[in-house]
Design a protein around this motif. Structure first.
Motif, mmCIF file in Angstrom:
data_model
loop_
_atom_site.group_PDB
_atom_site.id
_atom_site.type_symbol
_atom_site.label_atom_id
_atom_site.label_comp_id
_atom_site.label_asym_id
_atom_site.label_seq_id
_atom_site.Cartn_x
_atom_site.Cartn_y
_atom_site.Cartn_z
ATOM 1 N N ALA A 294 0.861 -1.186 0.000
ATOM 2 C CA ALA A 294 0.000 0.000 0.000
ATOM 3 C C ALA A 294 0.897 1.235 0.000
ATOM 4 O O ALA A 294 1.885 1.300 0.751
ATOM 5 C CB ALA A 294 -0.886 -0.003 1.240
ATOM 6 N N VAL A 295 0.558 2.191 -0.849
ATOM 7 C CA VAL A 295 1.334 3.431 -0.923
ATOM 8 C C VAL A 295 0.347 4.596 -0.948
ATOM 9 O O VAL A 295 -0.830 4.417 -1.257
ATOM 10 C CB VAL A 295 2.255 3.460 -2.170
ATOM 11 N N PRO A 296 0.802 5.802 -0.623
ATOM 12 C CA PRO A 296 -0.124 6.945 -0.620
ATOM 13 C C PRO A 296 -0.737 7.189 -2.005
ATOM 14 O O PRO A 296 -0.132 6.856 -3.032
ATOM 15 C CB PRO A 296 0.785 8.115 -0.210
ATOM 16 N N ALA A 297 -1.922 7.795 -1.991
ATOM 17 C CA ALA A 297 -2.646 8.048 -3.241
ATOM 18 C C ALA A 297 -1.784 8.851 -4.197
ATOM 19 O O ALA A 297 -1.206 9.877 -3.830
ATOM 20 C CB ALA A 297 -3.945 8.799 -2.942
ATOM 21 N N MET A 298 -1.696 8.384 -5.423
ATOM 22 C CA MET A 298 -0.923 9.075 -6.455
ATOM 23 C C MET A 298 -1.471 8.678 -7.822
ATOM 24 O O MET A 298 -2.240 7.732 -7.957
ATOM 25 C CB MET A 298 0.573 8.734 -6.346
ATOM 26 N N ALA A 299 -1.035 9.427 -8.839
ATOM 27 C CA ALA A 299 -1.260 9.021 -10.224
ATOM 28 C C ALA A 299 0.091 8.974 -10.894
ATOM 29 O O ALA A 299 0.996 9.749 -10.553
ATOM 30 C CB ALA A 299 -2.187 9.992 -10.938
ATOM 31 N N SER A 300 0.246 8.066 -11.830
ATOM 32 C CA SER A 300 1.532 7.952 -12.525
ATOM 33 C C SER A 300 1.336 7.305 -13.885
ATOM 34 O O SER A 300 0.661 6.285 -14.000
ATOM 35 C CB SER A 300 2.511 7.115 -11.701
ATOM 36 N N PHE A 301 1.935 7.917 -14.897
ATOM 37 C CA PHE A 301 1.980 7.281 -16.216
ATOM 38 C C PHE A 301 3.205 6.365 -16.345
ATOM 39 O O PHE A 301 3.106 5.276 -16.866
ATOM 40 C CB PHE A 301 2.085 8.348 -17.321
ATOM 41 N N HIS A 302 4.375 6.857 -15.894
ATOM 42 C CA HIS A 302 5.628 6.210 -16.313
ATOM 43 C C HIS A 302 6.577 5.924 -15.154
ATOM 44 O O HIS A 302 6.711 6.728 -14.236
ATOM 45 C CB HIS A 302 6.352 7.115 -17.310
ATOM 46 N N ALA A 303 7.256 4.806 -15.279
ATOM 47 C CA ALA A 303 8.376 4.489 -14.396
ATOM 48 C C ALA A 303 9.657 5.014 -15.020
ATOM 49 O O ALA A 303 9.856 4.910 -16.229
ATOM 50 C CB ALA A 303 8.477 2.991 -14.189
ATOM 51 N N VAL A 304 10.525 5.555 -14.188
ATOM 52 C CA VAL A 304 11.865 5.927 -14.644
ATOM 53 C C VAL A 304 12.724 4.679 -14.760
ATOM 54 O O VAL A 304 13.402 4.456 -15.762
ATOM 55 C CB VAL A 304 12.515 6.920 -13.659
ATOM 56 N N GLN A 305 12.655 3.843 -13.729
ATOM 57 C CA GLN A 305 13.480 2.640 -13.690
ATOM 58 C C GLN A 305 13.044 1.794 -12.492
ATOM 59 O O GLN A 305 12.293 2.251 -11.620
ATOM 60 C CB GLN A 305 14.955 2.994 -13.562
ATOM 61 N N ALA A 306 13.557 0.567 -12.444
ATOM 62 C CA ALA A 306 13.336 -0.312 -11.297
ATOM 63 C C ALA A 306 14.500 -1.294 -11.236
ATOM 64 O O ALA A 306 15.105 -1.598 -12.263
ATOM 65 C CB ALA A 306 12.016 -1.069 -11.437
ATOM 66 N N TRP A 307 14.797 -1.747 -10.060
ATOM 67 C CA TRP A 307 15.891 -2.716 -9.934
ATOM 68 C C TRP A 307 15.731 -3.519 -8.649
ATOM 69 O O TRP A 307 14.922 -3.166 -7.789
ATOM 70 C CB TRP A 307 17.260 -2.022 -9.993
ATOM 71 N N ASP A 308 16.509 -4.608 -8.575
ATOM 72 C CA ASP A 308 16.545 -5.462 -7.381
ATOM 73 C C ASP A 308 17.707 -5.022 -6.502
ATOM 74 O O ASP A 308 18.815 -4.823 -6.992
ATOM 75 C CB ASP A 308 16.803 -6.923 -7.767
ATOM 76 N N GLU A 309 17.425 -4.921 -5.219
ATOM 77 C CA GLU A 309 18.511 -4.662 -4.288
ATOM 78 C C GLU A 309 18.717 -5.952 -3.507
ATOM 79 O O GLU A 309 17.795 -6.420 -2.837
ATOM 80 C CB GLU A 309 18.128 -3.517 -3.346
ATOM 81 N N PRO A 310 19.895 -6.568 -3.597
ATOM 82 C CA PRO A 310 20.046 -7.917 -3.034
ATOM 83 C C PRO A 310 20.044 -7.929 -1.512
ATOM 84 O O PRO A 310 20.311 -6.922 -0.853
ATOM 85 C CB PRO A 310 21.398 -8.365 -3.591
ATOM 86 N N SER A 311 19.765 -9.099 -0.983
ATOM 87 C CA SER A 311 19.826 -9.301 0.460
ATOM 88 C C SER A 311 21.283 -9.412 0.894
ATOM 89 O O SER A 311 22.190 -9.419 0.070
ATOM 90 C CB SER A 311 19.063 -10.574 0.838
ATOM 91 N N GLN A 312 21.478 -9.516 2.196
ATOM 92 C CA GLN A 312 22.840 -9.570 2.730
ATOM 93 C C GLN A 312 23.644 -10.721 2.123
ATOM 94 O O GLN A 312 24.820 -10.568 1.804
ATOM 95 C CB GLN A 312 22.789 -9.734 4.253
ATOM 96 N N ASP A 313 22.974 -11.865 1.943
ATOM 97 C CA ASP A 313 23.731 -12.995 1.403
ATOM 98 C C ASP A 313 23.819 -12.929 -0.128
ATOM 99 O O ASP A 313 24.471 -13.771 -0.750
ATOM 100 C CB ASP A 313 23.127 -14.325 1.858
ATOM 101 N N GLY A 314 23.121 -11.941 -0.729
ATOM 102 C CA GLY A 314 23.253 -11.722 -2.163
ATOM 103 C C GLY A 314 22.514 -12.721 -3.025
ATOM 104 O O GLY A 314 22.623 -12.697 -4.239
ATOM 105 N N ARG A 315 21.720 -13.588 -2.397
ATOM 106 C CA ARG A 315 21.098 -14.655 -3.188
ATOM 107 C C ARG A 315 19.722 -14.283 -3.725
ATOM 108 O O ARG A 315 19.322 -14.724 -4.775
ATOM 109 C CB ARG A 315 21.018 -15.934 -2.362
#
Ligand SMILES: [Fe+2]
Length: 500
Positions: A294-315
């Motif tokens: 759940a995130v605050p109310a917003m409107a959005s057409f486009h993503a700039v980018q997205a990525w995975d941030e690994p856990s401590q063990d990197g797996r």
């Protein structure tokens, strides 16, 4: 009447010259020389810039009412070797030959409902077609590929294929499956293998989202993940990381029955529901499982980018990170109505770049505004970064901070991690649209390429494409086209090495 030799109609009002991109006066042109000023990087030669977008808003017996609604035209700027080691270029344009275009030309008015234009059909027709409503195939928003087959699309499931060299329309994609999808993200994504990915929604008492892919050479939508909600949010695009598809639901929610029966323009069926808030769903590309925040109310057409941030063990990823261009309310949808834009009214809606850190193990997320004091949209990053890894910088079409310019009037480079404007390129008294990032083949640095930016200033004879160095934000060259390309949204680049 030939569309090639005669404009269908003139715009109903005289427009300030930089707003000529909102007129219905573009022609179908055969290959026509383009004047080049400056130096084109040699690695671009042999490639083609492809543009699509609305081009015909006004018909003799009726007009479309929203910028997004005009009937689609394709444009191609081909770069070729020139004299004494330089470059030459030609431009051509053709209407996308869709059912909607044919029906609307025959009726001499809009024939199908559109984003902001009401359905001309009656209630009985809508009832008769309740499960399989007649929707537009006006592919004016995005171009993507299924393998080497290029398609143009809008926010419906109807994909129209075209030849990227001649711009001839080559037909409708007929799916080899029984999936029911009523609305679909306009931003189909083509991955490195040529697989086409997208998200659609089957509307009903429950609204079911479907993440699907079509592999090259196939026509089958393979559903990777599906999940249901009570009221779907407005869907324009989605984002991908190496492990997940990220789908956000703005606070613009739709009642599926009203969408099917009310006959309003598509977006006029959506209502801002701040209490319901917004939501981001992450769909595993491995097993189709879905997590939600759940995130605050917003409107959005486009993503700039997205990525995975690994856990401590990197797996495994511990956090998914999503950067979105957002607004705090629904005003942007009406701000882009044609009468307002043609009258020169500034868009006047603040757009932010916000970062959502979606931590596995939590069910909510609070966004952070990355750069204060800017208002930007139509984001771009290097193609090797989008969907794969974090880019520190991104490029945008920007709004005048004083709010006086009628549309986007600058090209902005933001340092997202440093929270600052890292550069601006601006032509005087111009509209400047989406910067398309074209990466230099084989490049890995996030700013190694060029931006291709369609612009139109007072006094320009035709659209001027700026060729911009993303590192320095200096203009390397301009491509001066032989006509005004009506203002569109998203472009594509077909490099010389790409077949098809
Ligand atoms: Fe878009």
């Amino acid at each position: 009447m030939s569309l090639a030799t005669k404009p269908v109609t003139s715009a109903p009002t005289a427009l300030a010259t930089r707003l000529r991109g909102l007129q219905s006066t573009a022609r179908e042109l055969p290959d026509t020389p383009v004047e080049i000023r400056g130096q084109i990087p040699p690695w671009l030669i042999g490639g083609s810039l492809l543009l699509n977008g609305p081009a015909l808003w006004d018909l003799p017996h009726g007009s479309y009412e929203h910028w997004f609604d005009g009937l689609a035209m394709l444009h191609r700027v081909r770069l070729a070797p020139g004299d004494v080691g330089g470059a030459s270029a030609t431009y051509r344009s053709r209407y996308l030959q869709t059912d909607d275009l044919r029906e609307s030309l025959a009726a001499r008015k809009p024939a199908r409902s559109a984003f902001g234009t009401a359905d001309p059909a009656g209630l009985f027709s809508r009832l008769r077609n309740l499960r399989h409503p007649i929707v537009t195939d006006n592919g004016a928003v995005v171009m993507a590929r299924i393998g080497s087959q290029w398609v143009a699309q809008t926010e419906t499931p109807l994909l129209t294929s075209f030849d990227p060299d001649t711009l001839a329309t080559t037909g409708r994609i007929e799916y080899d499956d029984d999936e029911v999808i009523h609305v679909m993200s306009a931003h189909g994504v083509t991955d490195a293998q040529g697989t086409y990915w997208n998200v659609g929604v089957e509307m009903g008492p429950k609204c079911t989202y479907k993440l699907f892919k079509i592999v090259a050479g196939s026509r089958r939508r393979e559903v990777v993940g599906r999940w249901s909600v009570r009221q779907a949010g407005y869907l324009h695009a989605f984002a991908m990381t190496p492990t997940h598809a990220l789908v956000w639901q703005p606070a613009m929610r739709v009642n599926a029955i009203k969408l099917a029966l009310a006959g309003k323009g598509f977006i006029d069926n959506f209502k801002w529901n701040a209490a319901m808030g917004s939501r981001i769903d992450a769909v595993s590309l491995t097993d189709g499982s879905v997590r939600s925040w759940a995130v605050p109310a917003m409107a959005s057409f486009h993503a700039v980018q997205a990525w995975d941030e690994p856990s401590q063990d990197g797996r495994a990823p511990a956090t998914l990170v999503l950067d979105l261009c957002t607004t705090d309310g629904p005003e942007i949808f009406s701000a882009l109505r044609l009468d307002r834009l043609r009258a020169g009214q500034p868009v006047g809606v603040q757009h932010r770049v916000q970062r959502y850190r979606l931590e596995l193990g939590r069910s909510d997320a609070q966004p952070r505004t990355l750069v204060e004091g800017t208002s930007v949209e139509l984001p771009a990053v290097h193609g090797a970064y989008w969907g794969r890894q974090q880019s520190r910088h991104a490029w945008f079409a920007g709004f005048d901070p004083d709010g006086k310019a009628p549309m986007f009037d600058r090209t902005v480079k933001l340092d997202l991690d440093g929270g600052r404007i890292a550069g601006t390129w601006q032509r005087e008294h111009a509209v400047q649209l989406e910067p398309l990032f074209v990466e230099r083949p084989g490049s890995t640095a996030e700013d190694d390429g060029v931006l291709l930016v369609p612009t139109l200033a007072e006094g320009d004879e035709g659209t001027v494409i700026g060729v911009i160095d993303p590192a320095s934000m200096q203009c390397l060259a301009t491509l001066n086209l032989p006509q005004v390309v009506p203002f569109g949204f998203h472009a594509a680049f077909k490099p010389a090495w790409m077949p098809g």
